[in-house]
Design an enzyme around this catalytic site. Structure first.
Site, PDB file in Angstrom:
ATOM      1  N   GLY A 448       0.743  -1.128  -0.048  1.00  0.00           N
ATOM      2  CA  GLY A 448       0.067  -0.020   0.068  1.00  0.00           C
ATOM      3  C   GLY A 448       0.950   1.426   0.030  1.00  0.00           C
ATOM      4  O   GLY A 448       2.044   1.072   0.373  1.00  0.00           O
ATOM      5  N   GLY A 450       0.769   5.657   1.050  1.00  0.00           N
ATOM      6  CA  GLY A 450      -0.014   6.863   1.689  1.00  0.00           C
ATOM      7  C   GLY A 450       0.818   7.978   1.260  1.00  0.00           C
ATOM      8  O   GLY A 450       1.661   7.888   0.394  1.00  0.00           O
ATOM      9  N   SER A 452       2.563   9.404   3.290  1.00  0.00           N
ATOM     10  CA  SER A 452       4.109   9.830   3.630  1.00  0.00           C
ATOM     11  C   SER A 452       4.860   8.459   3.599  1.00  0.00           C
ATOM     12  O   SER A 452       6.066   8.367   3.919  1.00  0.00           O
ATOM     13  CB  SER A 452       4.063  10.374   5.071  1.00  0.00           C
ATOM     14  OG  SER A 452       3.229   9.279   5.739  1.00  0.00           O
ATOM     15  N   ASP A 568      -5.535   9.586  13.259  1.00  0.00           N
ATOM     16  CA  ASP A 568      -5.869   9.307  11.837  1.00  0.00           C
ATOM     17  C   ASP A 568      -6.732   7.902  11.976  1.00  0.00           C
ATOM     18  O   ASP A 568      -6.524   6.923  11.279  1.00  0.00           O
ATOM     19  CB  ASP A 568      -4.774   9.266  11.107  1.00  0.00           C
ATOM     20  CG  ASP A 568      -5.127   9.414   9.496  1.00  0.00           C
ATOM     21  OD1 ASP A 568      -6.632   9.533   9.213  1.00  0.00           O
ATOM     22  OD2 ASP A 568      -4.420   9.019   8.557  1.00  0.00           O
TER      23      ASP A 568
END
Ligand SMILES: *[C@@H]1O[C@H](CO)[C@@H](O)[C@H](O)[C@H]1NC(C)=O
Ligand SMILES: *[C@@H]1O[C@H](CO)[C@@H](O)[C@H](O)[C@H]1NC(C)=O
Ligand SMILES: *[C@@H]1O[C@H](CO)[C@@H](O)[C@H](O)[C@H]1NC(C)=O
Ligand SMILES: *[C@@H]1O[C@H](CO)[C@@H](O)[C@H](O)[C@H]1NC(C)=O
Ligand SMILES: *[C@@H]1O[C@H](CO)[C@@H](O)[C@H](O)[C@H]1NC(C)=O
Ligand SMILES: *[C@@H]1O[C@H](CO)[C@@H](O)[C@H](O)[C@H]1NC(C)=O
Ligand SMILES: *[C@@H]1O[C@H](CO)[C@@H](O)[C@H](O)[C@H]1NC(C)=O
Ligand SMILES: *[C@@H]1O[C@H](CO)[C@@H](O)[C@H](O)[C@H]1NC(C)=O
Ligand SMILES: *[C@@H]1O[C@H](CO)[C@@H](O)[C@H](O)[C@H]1NC(C)=O
Ligand SMILES: *[C@@H]1O[C@H](CO)[C@@H](O)[C@H](O)[C@H]1NC(C)=O
Ligand SMILES: *[C@@H]1O[C@H](CO)[C@@H](O)[C@H](O)[C@H]1NC(C)=O
Length: 735
Positions: A448, A450, A452, A568
């Protein structure tokens, strides 16, 4: 047993056991008998051999002949190896028969079918013979060998010796055979495998259409093969100590499948000493350690049986019985296709007959052979000899690590045993970039990405175990000094909770910053929750997940040594392990990435939809931002629906169900919360809990952070140990 034996001419003349000429013996007359358990026996004149009941384990006896003057009293022949007799059984020479009467009354004639006997003789050569009234031999034990030959005895065409069954106290017929084949070949084999044998003389071409060869053990203790006209065509024994008559001699097929010749000094010997053996390497015996077993011999003498890698003993109390796979795997199907390692054993070999060999590849090195095994799902093993790689299939019957496998490498596919870091006691640790590069196969499999970081899948081999990992490669400069970064990391590394993804370690090298987590087998919660309907977790699983996540957050907020605000929380950041236990991921990253959490910050962290209003209002950021996000997610978990789901707007719908929370509120206000559930029977059967969870969710998403409950209260309300009041949001609506 048949008694009519036609002797080849060479035995008639060279081996004098017809008894017509002077041979010392004590005569056993008609009517003589011996009873098992009395120690009585019939001795040869010299006393070297005895005939009678030979005591074996379990209080049982074999009718047999043994060396009687040596402490070992070595058995050389027996009449009933497969049905031992109990004490009280008798052997009697009566009415022409040598009759064994078992203690239960069953009778067995040892010379049945032959001419009637009138006397018996235990001879000094170890042969027990029966003679008729005219002193003609009508039966001899030498004609019915069991596992041993003595000087003067021969193994005629089609006769065989059989080893004892495995195990030292059992004399019953085993599965290893030495056969004088009709074609002239003397062959050692494990006869229940349709294999050609593991040792042979190769004397099939003996120069005549008339084969009929014999194995002769002559009077001076030499063993050789003769053809039908008596000429020596193959010699087995090479040397024996002199003078030959000072020694006892025997040749026996032993329990480990080797055919060996021994001597024992008559006066001052203390044990049988080997003077010849068929196999120099004892591990060459086929299936000595059973199917998938592994024979090891470091000295050509002792043998130990183990299992090939990835296998375990069928019966831990009998290591010769063979081994079975620990995890049966079909490498050609599904996810197990690459779920293995190839183990290499030096100086070992997996020999096989043609039908066990798949292909051979020339001019390869170890890597090449390894790759050949990895790439072909049908190939489970291989051996690399010089630069030739022989691919094998299972089962392996002759795996060995012994004199004959020196210089050969054995390769075998072993299913990967995955474990978790806790199980093998791996603490939080630092990794080198090289280690992680190797573990992720050069960062080749991306899980995956993201804003950052990118996350890669990897496999760590630690302490002989394999752990699947997720490696997060931070892309942005954190702007922190290495010390500050390490301090934050250690805080995360010290967190331990069932509902938090475990940080296994990190790597800080050059400009690289990497975090190593345990891989969660069932991926993000969002995928299960919003994915295909039939793969969604059940209501009970979902309720358990919601509670677990709340407990994980409570730990971060109140129970670990430094408060960690996640910032988050959303279903993408909750991962499910193999048991569908929900675990919060990415906690502590907010701080690690240099976000000052307490400052009023225009730099919003988090994800739209889950964001607490204070992020946008320049209000102070507290742990209550996580409570808000949790509330949104809780409603999603109980309803299996995204908070914002554009596609779900129905034309005729009276209520605006665009926002999940709005929809739930309007359903509650109109007294029809059941509408939210649809047709989920599990939820309907547990509706009180559903209602409570929905209320808790509404409490959590209060716009005013001070009205939101703490995670501690959330947990208590979910567990049912605290009343859930009417959420403020409902008051607004009812007004
Ligand atoms: C082989 O020899 C045995 C005795 O040693 C004899 O009984 C048999 O007839 C012979 N068979 C042939 C085919 O010559
Ligand atoms: C048989 O011999 C053994 C050893 O010599 C002895 O211990 C045992 O008592 C004897 N048994 C009988 C029944 O004589
Ligand atoms: C056989 O018997 C004779 C006399 O009967 C004796 O001299 C000889 O030593 C005996 N042989 C053996 C091997 O016992
Ligand atoms: C008697 O004992 C022998 C040896 O154990 C066995 O083979 C046989 O079947 C038994 N006979 C009966 C009638 O039980
Ligand atoms: C013994 O020898 C005699 C005389 O040669 C003969 O008549 C008889 O049939 C023989 N008996 C046996 C059992 O061979
Ligand atoms: C037996 O072997 C010898 C020596 O090899 C050979 O000369 C002879 O022809 C063989 N006899 C038979 C019957 O094969
Ligand atoms: C036994 O065989 C060996 C080797 O072939 C030979 O030297 C010896 O003379 C033989 N002995 C007898 C009694 O035939
Ligand atoms: C037997 O003993 C004697 C005297 O102790 C010794 O000289 C001889 O070498 C021994 N023989 C064997 C085969 O051990
Ligand atoms: C084992 O036997 C082989 C011959 O098969 C020989 O080359 C090797 O040196 C022996 N090893 C030991 C340790 O005796
Ligand atoms: C590897 O095999 C294990 C056990 O068979 C299984 O649980 C796991 O999901 C497999 N993993 C992969 C990546 O195939
Ligand atoms: C999953 O559950 C099984 C059975 O309770 C347990 O043995 C295993 O360790 C669990 N796995 C994890 C990753 O906790």
């Amino acid at each position: 047993m048949s008694a009519k034996i036609v002797l080849p001419w060479f035995l008639m003349f060279s081996v004098n056991f017809c008894g017509l000429h002077a041979q010392n013996s004590s005569t056993i007359t008609l009517g003589s008998s011996i009873t098992a358990g009395t120690n009585a026996s019939w001795h040869s004149p010299s006393g070297d051999f005895a005939f009678g009941f030979y005591s074996i384990s379990g209080g049982l006896y074999l009718v047999g002949v043994w060396f009687d003057k040596i402490p070992e009293r070595t058995l050389v022949w027996s009449a009933n190896r497969d049905s031992p007799a109990e004490a009280g059984s008798t052997i009697q020479l009566t009415a022409g028969q040598l009759l064994l009467t078992y203690s239960n009354g069953t009778q067995q004639s040892i010379n049945s079918g032959g001419a009637p006997a009138s006397l018996g003789l235990m001879q000094d050569d170890g042969n027990f013979v029966l003679r008729d009234v005219n002193s003609s031999t009508v039966w001899r034990s030498f004609s019915f060998p069991t596992d041993t030959l003595l000087p003067g005895q021969a193994l005629l065409s089609l006769q065989a010796l059989y080893s004892n069954a495995k195990g030292t106290t059992d004399y019953s017929t085993g599965d290893i055979r030495l056969q004088m084949q009709y074609d002239g070949n003397l062959v050692l084999s494990t006869y229940h495998f349709s294999e050609p044998g593991y040792w042979w003389t190769g004397t099939t071409d003996i120069g005549s259409t008339e084969k009929n060869a014999s194995l002769v053990f002559n009077q001076t203790a030499f063993m050789y093969l003769v053809n039908s006209t008596g000429q020596i065509i193959f010699s087995l024994t090479r040397n024996i100590p002199n003078p030959v008559e000072d020694y006892y001699h025997r040749a026996t097929i032993d329990d480990h499948g080797n055919f060996q010749q021994y001597v024992y000094h008559k006066r001052n010997g203390s044990r049988w000493t080997r003077v010849w053996r068929a196999l120099e390497d004892p591990c060459l015996v086929t299936s000595l350690c059973g199917v998938n077993g592994m024979c090891t011999s470091v000295d050509n003498e002792t043998i130990s049986c183990g299992c090939i890698p990835g296998h375990t003993n069928l019966d831990p109390s009998d290591l010769n019985l063979g081994c079975r796979p620990e995890t049966p795997v079909n490498y050609c199907i599904g996810p197990s296709m690459r779920n293995f390692t190839v183990e290499v054993i030096d100086n070992a070999d997996f020999p096989s007959e043609d039908n066990g060999e798949l292909a051979k590849i020339e001019n390869v090195d170890l890597e090449g052979c390894k790759n050949a095994v990895m790439e072909d799902c049908y190939t489970l093993a291989a051996s690399l000899e010089f630069s030739t790689c022989y691919k094998k299939r299972m089962p392996l019957l002759k795996a060995r690590k012994s004199a004959s496998s020196i210089g050969i490498k054995a390769l075998i596919k072993v299913p990967m045993k995955l474990t978790n870091a806790d199980a093998i006691g791996v603490g939080f640790r630092e990794f080198t970039f090289q280690e992680l590069y190797r573990a992720t196969n050069g960062f080749s499999k991306i899980l995956g990405r993201g804003s950052s970081a990118k996350v890669y899948r990897g496999l760590l081999s630690l302490k002989g175990a394999h752990i699947e990992i997720a490696v997060k490669k931070l892309e942005k400069e954190t702007g922190k000094s290495q010390n500050e970064f390490m301090t934050e990391l250690k805080i995360i590394g010290r967190t331990h909770h069932k509902n938090l993804v475990r940080l296994v370690g990190f790597c800080v090298e050059n400009d690289q910053q990497l975090l190593v987590y345990e891989l969660m087998a069932n991926g993000p919660l969002s995928r299960s929750l919003f994915g295909e309907e039939d793969k969604r977790p059940s209501w009970f699983q979902r309720a358990e997940m919601a509670l677990g996540i709340a407990r994980g957050l409570l730990y971060l907020h109140e129970e670990c040594e430094t408060q960690i605000i996640h910032c988050d929380i959303k279903p993408q950041n909750v991962l499910l392990d193999e048991n569908y236990t929900a675990k919060i991921a990415d906690f502590g990253l907010s701080k690690l990435l240099n976000k000052d959490q307490t400052r009023t910050d225009t730099n919003v962290r988090g994800t739209m939809g889950y964001l607490a209003p204070e992020w946008l209002k320049h209000a102070p950021i507290t742990a209550k931002v996580d409570v808000f996000s949790y509330g949104v997610m809780l409603l999603e978990i109980i309803c299996c629906r995204r908070h914002i789901e554009v596609s779900r707007v129905e034309e005729e719908s009276e209520v605006d169900d665009l926002l999940l929370s709005e929809w739930i509120i309007s359903c509650i206000v109109s007294g029809k919360l059941e509408m939210v559930v649809g047709h989920d029977a599990d939820v309907l059967s547990d509706f009180k809990r559903f209602e409570r969870m929905a209320m808790v969710g509404l409490w959590c998403i209060c716009p005013d952070p001070t009205l939101r409950p703490s995670m501690k209260k959330v947990v208590q309300m979910l567990e049912g140990t605290m009343e859930v009041g009417v959420p403020p949001l409902l008051h607004y609506h009812q007004l």
